[in-house]
Design an enzyme around this catalytic site. Structure first.
Site, PDB file in Angstrom:
ATOM      1  N   SER A 104       0.823  -1.223   0.000  1.00  5.56           N
ATOM      2  CA  SER A 104       0.000   0.000   0.000  1.00  5.56           C
ATOM      3  C   SER A 104       0.850   1.264   0.000  1.00  5.56           C
ATOM      4  CB  SER A 104      -0.910   0.015   1.221  1.00  5.56           C
ATOM      5  OG  SER A 104      -1.714  -1.129   1.262  1.00  5.56           O
TER       6      SER A 104
HETATM    7  N1  SAH Z   1      -0.442  -5.240   3.877  1.00  4.30           N
HETATM    8  C1  SAH Z   1       0.329  -5.563   2.687  1.00  4.30           C
HETATM    9  C2  SAH Z   1      -0.350  -5.169   1.390  1.00  4.30           C
HETATM   10  C3  SAH Z   1      -1.597  -5.858   1.187  1.00  4.30           C
HETATM   11  S1  SAH Z   1      -2.119  -6.145  -0.464  1.00  4.30           S
HETATM   12  C4  SAH Z   1       1.693  -4.930   2.737  1.00  4.30           C
HETATM   13  O1  SAH Z   1       2.005  -4.198   3.683  1.00  4.30           O
HETATM   14  O2  SAH Z   1       2.490  -5.191   1.825  1.00  4.30           O
HETATM   15  C5  SAH Z   1      -3.446  -7.209  -0.001  1.00  4.30           C
HETATM   16  C6  SAH Z   1      -3.004  -8.596   0.385  1.00  4.30           C
HETATM   17  O3  SAH Z   1      -4.146  -9.280   0.871  1.00  4.30           O
HETATM   18  C7  SAH Z   1      -2.485  -9.404  -0.794  1.00  4.30           C
HETATM   19  O4  SAH Z   1      -1.234  -9.933  -0.516  1.00  4.30           O
HETATM   20  C8  SAH Z   1      -3.550 -10.503  -0.943  1.00  4.30           C
HETATM   21  O5  SAH Z   1      -3.035 -11.718  -1.416  1.00  4.30           O
HETATM   22  C9  SAH Z   1      -4.063 -10.623   0.469  1.00  4.30           C
HETATM   23  N2  SAH Z   1      -5.383 -11.222   0.611  1.00  4.30           N
HETATM   24  C10 SAH Z   1      -6.456 -11.095  -0.222  1.00  4.30           C
HETATM   25  N3  SAH Z   1      -7.495 -11.794   0.252  1.00  4.30           N
HETATM   26  C11 SAH Z   1      -7.082 -12.387   1.410  1.00  4.30           C
HETATM   27  C12 SAH Z   1      -7.719 -13.247   2.362  1.00  4.30           C
HETATM   28  N4  SAH Z   1      -8.987 -13.660   2.217  1.00  4.30           N
HETATM   29  N5  SAH Z   1      -6.987 -13.648   3.422  1.00  4.30           N
HETATM   30  C13 SAH Z   1      -5.684 -13.252   3.593  1.00  4.30           C
HETATM   31  N6  SAH Z   1      -5.036 -12.451   2.711  1.00  4.30           N
HETATM   32  C14 SAH Z   1      -5.740 -12.021   1.634  1.00  4.30           C
END
Ligand code: SAH
Length: 254
Positions: A104
């Site tokens: 993000s």
């Molecule tokens: N917080 C992260 C960025 C998040 S991007 C950072 O600091 O880099 C969103 C993430 O959520 C992605 O890696 C995606 O694979 C994950 N995601 C999506 N759906 C999810 C779910 N149901 N459970 C766990 N992770 C999930």
């Protein structure tokens, strides 16, 4: 006498410089995790502060908690982006991290962290580990962090990266974060870093009374709303729409 003193000083300075070159003399910036890119991180903080001022009507404040900014000054964001993006790591923008996912934007990380109003030692659950950057920022604030990632290779990479950088206290799991981490409830705070179509009930259930959760809610095809939920009682929550955001979708079978 003055000459002798300055002569001695010069010799000492020369010796010190040699020792620094040899890596033997402790330098002011000695934390291995945050080495390098100090100027870029400082510039990133200034951009965050400017964005916070510009959006103060949404945030209902014109500056973030100093401790949140201090945590973001400390975490080496360049370690969390792909090698070919290191020079862009401190731009105030999201960056691709592979598998169609993103780390993000720093401003978003900062405001979501700030909204949780964390004190050291608080228990935080993050859904969507991604690169591990947000988890590291929460840990740098002194929180105890549990984080769930659904894409296995990303979860494994984040585990290796966080261990290499010395964030040993962050607990990671690969799985569907929609259902939370029931063995570890209740959490003082929960942060969802992917857009959900609705507020996940299992996560509300795992939030302690008095705890706060931030989650982007809305369709994957449009802008979502960042929602702040405070659990005010066993069967009671207060919700607040904070501001429009754009996140990758929360996937999984729910
Ligand atoms: N917080 C992260 C960025 C998040 S991007 C950072 O600091 O880099 C969103 C993430 O959520 C992605 O890696 C995606 O694979 C994950 N995601 C999506 N759906 C999810 C779910 N149901 N459970 C766990 N992770 C999930």
């Amino acid at each position: 006498m003055a000459e002798i003193v300055s002569y001695r000083k010069a010799i000492f300075a020369a010796l010190q410089a040699l020792l620094v070159i040899a890596g033997l003399f402790p330098q002011a910036e000695s934390s291995p995790a945050s080495n390098g890119f100090q100027a870029e991180r400082e510039q990133m903080i200034r951009l965050i502060e400017a964005d916070v001022r510009d959006t103060s009507a949404y945030l209902k404040r014109s500056a973030l908690d100093d401790r949140v900014l201090a945590a973001m000054r400390e975490v080496p964001r360049h370690e969390f982006v792909p090698a070919n993006r290191v020079d862009q790591a401190y731009q105030n923008r999201p960056q691709p991290i592979g598998h169609g996912q993103t780390i993000s934007q720093p401003y978003i990380v900062a405001i979501m962290t700030d909204l949780l109003q964390l004190e050291p030692g608080k228990r935080v659950l993050e859904i969507g580990t991604g690169s591990g950057y947000q988890a590291a920022v929460l840990a740098a604030l002194g929180a105890r962090v549990w984080s769930i990632e659904i894409i296995e290779p990303l979860g494994r990479e984040a585990r290796l990266r966080l261990a290499r950088l010395g964030y040993d206290e962050i607990a990671l799991r690969i799985g569907d974060g929609y259902y939370g981490w029931p063995e570890q409830e209740p959490f003082d705070a929960i942060m969802v870093t992917a857009a959900a179509s609705h507020i996940p009930p299992p996560l509300v259930k795992q939030l302690a009374v008095g705890g706060k959760m931030v989650v982007p809610v809305g369709s994957r095809f449009s802008t979502q709303e960042l929602i702040l939920i405070t659990r005010t009682g066993p069967d009671e929550v207060v919700t607040r729409q904070v501001l429009p955001v754009r996140f990758v979708p929360l996937t999984g079978g729910h």
